[in-house]
Design an enzyme around this catalytic site. Structure first.
Site, PDB file in Angstrom:
ATOM      1  N   SER A  67      42.693  21.787  15.028  1.00 19.44           N
ATOM      2  CA  SER A  67      43.584  21.530  13.890  1.00 19.44           C
ATOM      3  C   SER A  67      43.998  20.060  13.779  1.00 19.44           C
ATOM      4  CB  SER A  67      44.824  22.441  13.951  1.00 19.44           C
ATOM      5  OG  SER A  67      44.429  23.803  13.886  1.00 19.44           O
ATOM      6  N   GLU A  80      39.429  20.874  23.642  1.00 13.99           N
ATOM      7  CA  GLU A  80      39.811  21.700  22.501  1.00 13.99           C
ATOM      8  C   GLU A  80      40.533  22.948  22.992  1.00 13.99           C
ATOM      9  OE1 GLU A  80      37.115  20.760  18.900  1.00 13.99           O
ATOM     10  OE2 GLU A  80      36.172  22.357  20.021  1.00 13.99           O
ATOM     11  N   HIS A 119      30.763  24.463  22.991  1.00 12.27           N
ATOM     12  CA  HIS A 119      31.930  24.728  22.143  1.00 12.27           C
ATOM     13  C   HIS A 119      32.515  26.097  22.480  1.00 12.27           C
ATOM     14  CE1 HIS A 119      34.377  25.474  18.608  1.00 12.27           C
ATOM     15  NE2 HIS A 119      34.397  24.164  18.450  1.00 12.27           N
ATOM     16  N   ASN A 171      32.612  18.551  13.300  1.00  8.57           N
ATOM     17  CA  ASN A 171      31.791  19.717  13.635  1.00  8.57           C
ATOM     18  C   ASN A 171      31.831  20.648  12.429  1.00  8.57           C
ATOM     19  OD1 ASN A 171      30.645  22.035  14.632  1.00  8.57           O
ATOM     20  ND2 ASN A 171      32.258  22.474  16.124  1.00  8.57           N
ATOM     21  N   LYS A 193      30.301  23.323  11.963  1.00  6.24           N
ATOM     22  CA  LYS A 193      30.104  24.731  12.323  1.00  6.24           C
ATOM     23  C   LYS A 193      29.058  25.355  11.383  1.00  6.24           C
ATOM     24  CE  LYS A 193      34.653  24.666  14.370  1.00  6.24           C
ATOM     25  NZ  LYS A 193      35.874  25.363  14.752  1.00  6.24           N
ATOM     26  N   GLU A 209      33.472  28.428  20.702  1.00  2.00           N
ATOM     27  CA  GLU A 209      32.905  29.539  19.921  1.00  2.00           C
ATOM     28  C   GLU A 209      31.586  30.003  20.530  1.00  2.00           C
ATOM     29  OE1 GLU A 209      33.150  27.486  16.183  1.00  2.00           O
ATOM     30  OE2 GLU A 209      35.328  27.648  16.271  1.00  2.00           O
ATOM     31  N   GLY A 248      41.270  26.057  14.424  1.00  2.88           N
ATOM     32  CA  GLY A 248      41.283  26.782  13.156  1.00  2.88           C
ATOM     33  C   GLY A 248      42.555  27.564  12.910  1.00  2.88           C
TER      34      GLY A 248
HETATM   35  P1  13P Z   1      39.539  22.914  13.510  1.00  4.51           P
HETATM   36  O1  13P Z   1      39.695  21.417  13.317  1.00  4.51           O
HETATM   37  O2  13P Z   1      39.134  23.627  12.269  1.00  4.51           O
HETATM   38  O3  13P Z   1      40.725  23.497  14.199  1.00  4.51           O
HETATM   39  O4  13P Z   1      38.300  23.095  14.519  1.00  4.51           O
HETATM   40  C1  13P Z   1      38.260  22.362  15.679  1.00  4.51           C
HETATM   41  C2  13P Z   1      36.941  22.548  16.330  1.00  4.51           C
HETATM   42  O5  13P Z   1      36.627  23.612  16.830  1.00  4.51           O
HETATM   43  C3  13P Z   1      36.018  21.405  16.330  1.00  4.51           C
HETATM   44  O6  13P Z   1      34.957  21.625  17.183  1.00  4.51           O
END
Ligand code: 13P
Length: 259
Positions: free
Chosen positions: A215, A169, A97, A9, A11, A99, A175
């Protein structure tokens, strides 16, 4: 399930030319990965999709979007429909997601509507669920996941659920560098699969792919994917560089082989 499904992803990262360059760099690094061992998916921003679909053509890299609107067309400024995505050539779409839930008001109901629109168009949804730090420490993880699953998957048949990808997740792991331990993740994946079995039947539970996200990196991918109920990963930061993403795919395959 003996194969892994690894999706990057991206983003809000990578312009069209940067995305094309990333895929061109990734292609030779994963050319030897056979489809019986792994599905490799990259999910760039909307404006980068066409360039990436073109760059990935003929390779073992598949492409997904990061969101989809539920309506066919109309007055929804800034939104993108299933037909628009289909025409770019993508096969997958990330939905719900954390976010989007946190910053853009996504709810289980809108997730459900988006999932149905994606399925109707023949796109494969990657549906994200996960608890916050506060919810985990308050012992509410299972309750939160059950609500997200029941709402997000409402009205779907067992057969459809069997073909879905879910991404667990934990929000506190995204992150942050804080990964769930393989055992902690497995316990939650097990809960998710049991929930699917209870609501949608054994066939759905056996078929659904459950990715871990938060992560995940080359260093921990093997241990996470060695768990029986972890079928791959949804990767943020480690998917933005060709070598780390390719390495992660290989580690995940090794972890699953040793499982
Ligand atoms: P990270 O791997 O940067 O922690 O992000 C995970 C994520 O949100 C994938 O959709």
């Amino acid at each position: 399930m003996s194969k892994v499904v690894i999706a990057g992803n991206w983003k809000m990262n990578k312009t069209a030319s940067e995305g094309k360059a990333l895929v061109e760099a990734l292609k030779p690094l994963v050319a030897d990965v056979c489809s019986s061992k792994a599905d490799i998916i990259v999910c760039p921003p909307f404006t980068t999709l066409s360039a990436v679909v073109e760059a990935a053509a003929g390779s073992n890299i598949k492409v997904g979007a990061q969101n989809i609107h539920w309506a066919e067309s109309g007055a929804f400024t800034g939104e993108i429909s299933a037909a628009m995505l289909k025409e770019t050539g993508v096969e997958y779409v990330i939905i719900g997601h954390s976010e989007r839930r946190q910053y853009f008001g996504e709810t289980d109901q809108t997730v459900n509507a988006r999932v149905k629109a994606a399925l109707a168009a023949g796109l494969k949804p990657i549906i994200c669920i996960g608890e916050t730090d506060e919810e985990r420490t308050g012992n509410r993880t299972e309750e939160v996941l059950a609500t997200q699953l029941a709402g997000g998957l409402e009205g779907l048949s067992g057969e459809t659920v069997a073909s879905l990808i879910l991404a667990y997740e934990p929000v506190w792991a995204i992150g942050t560098g804080k990964t769930a331990t393989p055992e902690m993740a497995e316990e939650t994946h097990c809960f998710i699969r049991k929930f699917i079995a209870d609501k949608f039947g054994a066939e759905a539970a056996a078929g659904v792919v459950i990715q871990y996200g938060g992560s995940m990196k080359p260093e921990n991918a093997a241990a996470l994917c060695s768990q029986a109920d972890i079928n791959g990963g949804l990767i943020g930061g480690a998917a933005l560089k060709a070598d780390s993403f390719a390495n992660l795919v290989k580690q995940a395959i090794e972890g699953k082989a040793g499982c």
